[in-house]
Design a protein around this motif. Structure first.
Motif, short mmCIF file in Angstrom:
data_model
loop_
_atom_site.label_atom_id
_atom_site.label_comp_id
_atom_site.label_asym_id
_atom_site.label_seq_id
_atom_site.Cartn_x
_atom_site.Cartn_y
_atom_site.Cartn_z
N ASN A 146 51.38 -21.07 55.46
CA ASN A 146 51.67 -20.93 53.88
C ASN A 146 50.74 -20.27 53.21
N GLY A 147 49.81 -19.37 53.64
CA GLY A 147 48.85 -18.77 52.79
C GLY A 147 48.96 -17.17 53.00
N LEU A 148 48.14 -16.53 52.03
CA LEU A 148 47.79 -14.91 52.33
C LEU A 148 47.11 -14.61 53.25
N ALA A 149 47.28 -13.45 54.02
CA ALA A 149 46.43 -13.10 55.09
C ALA A 149 46.31 -11.42 55.06
N SER A 150 45.31 -11.12 55.32
CA SER A 150 45.03 -9.43 55.45
C SER A 150 44.90 -9.11 56.79
N ILE A 151 44.75 -7.72 57.01
CA ILE A 151 44.66 -7.22 58.31
C ILE A 151 43.18 -7.45 58.67
N ASP A 152 42.24 -7.35 58.01
CA ASP A 152 41.05 -7.86 58.17
C ASP A 152 40.77 -9.30 58.79
N ASP A 153 41.53 -10.25 57.94
CA ASP A 153 41.72 -11.76 58.39
C ASP A 153 42.13 -11.99 59.97
N PHE A 154 43.30 -10.82 60.28
CA PHE A 154 43.98 -10.83 61.51
C PHE A 154 42.77 -10.60 62.66
N GLN A 155 41.99 -9.33 62.27
CA GLN A 155 41.04 -8.99 63.23
C GLN A 155 39.89 -9.89 63.41
N ASP A 156 39.65 -10.82 62.30
CA ASP A 156 38.50 -11.59 62.36
C ASP A 156 39.05 -12.78 63.60
N VAL A 157 40.20 -13.19 63.50
CA VAL A 157 40.74 -14.20 64.63
C VAL A 157 40.76 -13.50 65.82
N ALA A 158 41.28 -12.35 66.12
CA ALA A 158 41.32 -11.58 67.12
C ALA A 158 40.08 -11.54 67.97
N GLU A 159 38.90 -11.07 67.08
CA GLU A 159 37.61 -11.11 67.75
C GLU A 159 37.08 -12.43 68.07
N ARG A 160 37.35 -13.23 67.07
CA ARG A 160 36.73 -14.97 67.64
C ARG A 160 37.36 -15.48 68.63
N VAL A 161 38.84 -15.31 68.81
CA VAL A 161 39.52 -15.95 70.28
C VAL A 161 39.18 -14.91 71.42
N GLY A 162 39.20 -13.68 70.97
CA GLY A 162 39.10 -12.79 72.42
C GLY A 162 37.69 -12.58 72.61
N GLY A 163 36.62 -12.97 71.80
CA GLY A 163 35.27 -13.08 72.29
C GLY A 163 34.72 -11.52 72.39
N GLU A 164 35.36 -10.34 71.74
CA GLU A 164 34.67 -9.21 71.35
C GLU A 164 34.78 -8.48 70.27
N ASP A 165 34.00 -7.50 70.18
CA ASP A 165 34.12 -6.60 68.75
C ASP A 165 35.59 -5.65 68.92
#
Length: 278
Positions: free
Chosen positions: A136-155
């Motif tokens: 229920n919020g706003l999200a950017s592509i940068d937000d998605f990249q941050d999540v993918a990097e944190r969950v995936g464990g890589e830059d």
């Protein structure tokens, strides 16, 4: 007068024609129109690309993985046919014109590639975490990249720079060289050429006398090489057999145009290069 549709007609005709649209629009309950809203016009990939890939996942669930891959390949042909002047980054904010081919179809393929890079478990964990954190919020592509990097464990800058902030797709030419040592163990050197410098892991599959073997190589420059230990005599090989990577062309260069024998640790290494068109 009512139209009666039997189950065979519904599954065979309506599903084939309409399931894409219906499942795409249903996916907007999560992406871009429901749970997660896009922060700006430049973030529309999070809406349209995500909804389109969700639609393809539903096709895979209902009609099988092969049908999903067929639709993925079919859909992206419009993007591959664009004039280079029409190709813009996914985060350009442009709407209309080539936007459908870029945001929807290239966009869904980019998610498919991210799934390959991360692996199924981490990819779907990323999607769930992204939806939960931006519920229920706003999200950017940068937000998605941050999540993918944190969950995936890589830059993942290299991936997002190429596929979201950049344009174009690679074309590959590949060669394989087979070698056998004095102990009878076989190996293969795979060499990949590209005019660009896209950086992607690529799956390589070998059919050998002892069975199938699959490995990965990194293709990150105009010429990339990797040696795969095979164990038994190779019969054939495939480069990105399952089309995980969005590419314009793939050319295999064979059959044998040269044969070399080199001494190595008390044995002899045999290698042959295949010429284009065989």
């Amino acid at each position: 007068m009512p139209l009666l549709l039997n189950e065979e007609y519904f599954k065979g005709v309506l599903v084939q024609r309409d399931i894409d649209l219906l499942s795409h629009e249903a996916a907007h309950r999560w992406w871009g129109g429901g749970l997660v809203q896009t922060a700006t016009l430049k973030d529309r990939w999070l809406s349209e690309g995500f909804a389109q890939y969700s639609s393809l996942l539903y096709v895979g669930h209902s009609l099988g993985r092969e049908r999903m891959l067929e639709k993925l390949r079919e859909n992206v042909q419009g993007y591959l046919g664009l004039d280079p002047s029409e190709d813009v980054p996914m985060n350009s904010g442009q709407w209309g014109g080539s936007a459908v081919d870029i945001l929807y179809h290239k966009g869904s393929y980019v998610l498919h590639m991210l799934r390959f890079v991360l692996g199924d478990d981490l990819f779907f964990d990323t999607m769930r975490a992204f939806a939960q954190e931006h519920y229920n919020g706003l999200a950017s592509i940068d937000d998605f990249q941050d999540v993918a990097e944190r969950v995936g464990g890589e830059d993942l800058d290299w991936f997002f720079d190429e596929w979201i902030r950049g344009t174009g797709v690679p074309s590959y030419r590949v060669q394989d060289f087979y070698m056998v040592g004095d102990n009878g163990a076989w190996s293969a050197k795979v060499r990949a050429f590209q005019d660009s410098t896209f950086d992607m892991p690529v799956e390589v599959t070998f059919l050998t006398e002892g069975g199938d073997m699959t490995g990965r190589m990194r293709v990150d420059s105009t010429v990339s090489e990797h040696i795969f230990p095979l164990g038994s005599r190779p019969l054939s090989f495939s480069f990105d057999q399952d089309d995980w990577i969005l590419k314009r062309d793939l050319v295999y260069q064979f059959p044998i145009k040269s044969l070399q024998a080199e001494p190595s640790d008390g044995g002899i290494l045999l290698s042959w290069e295949k010429s284009e068109g065989g």
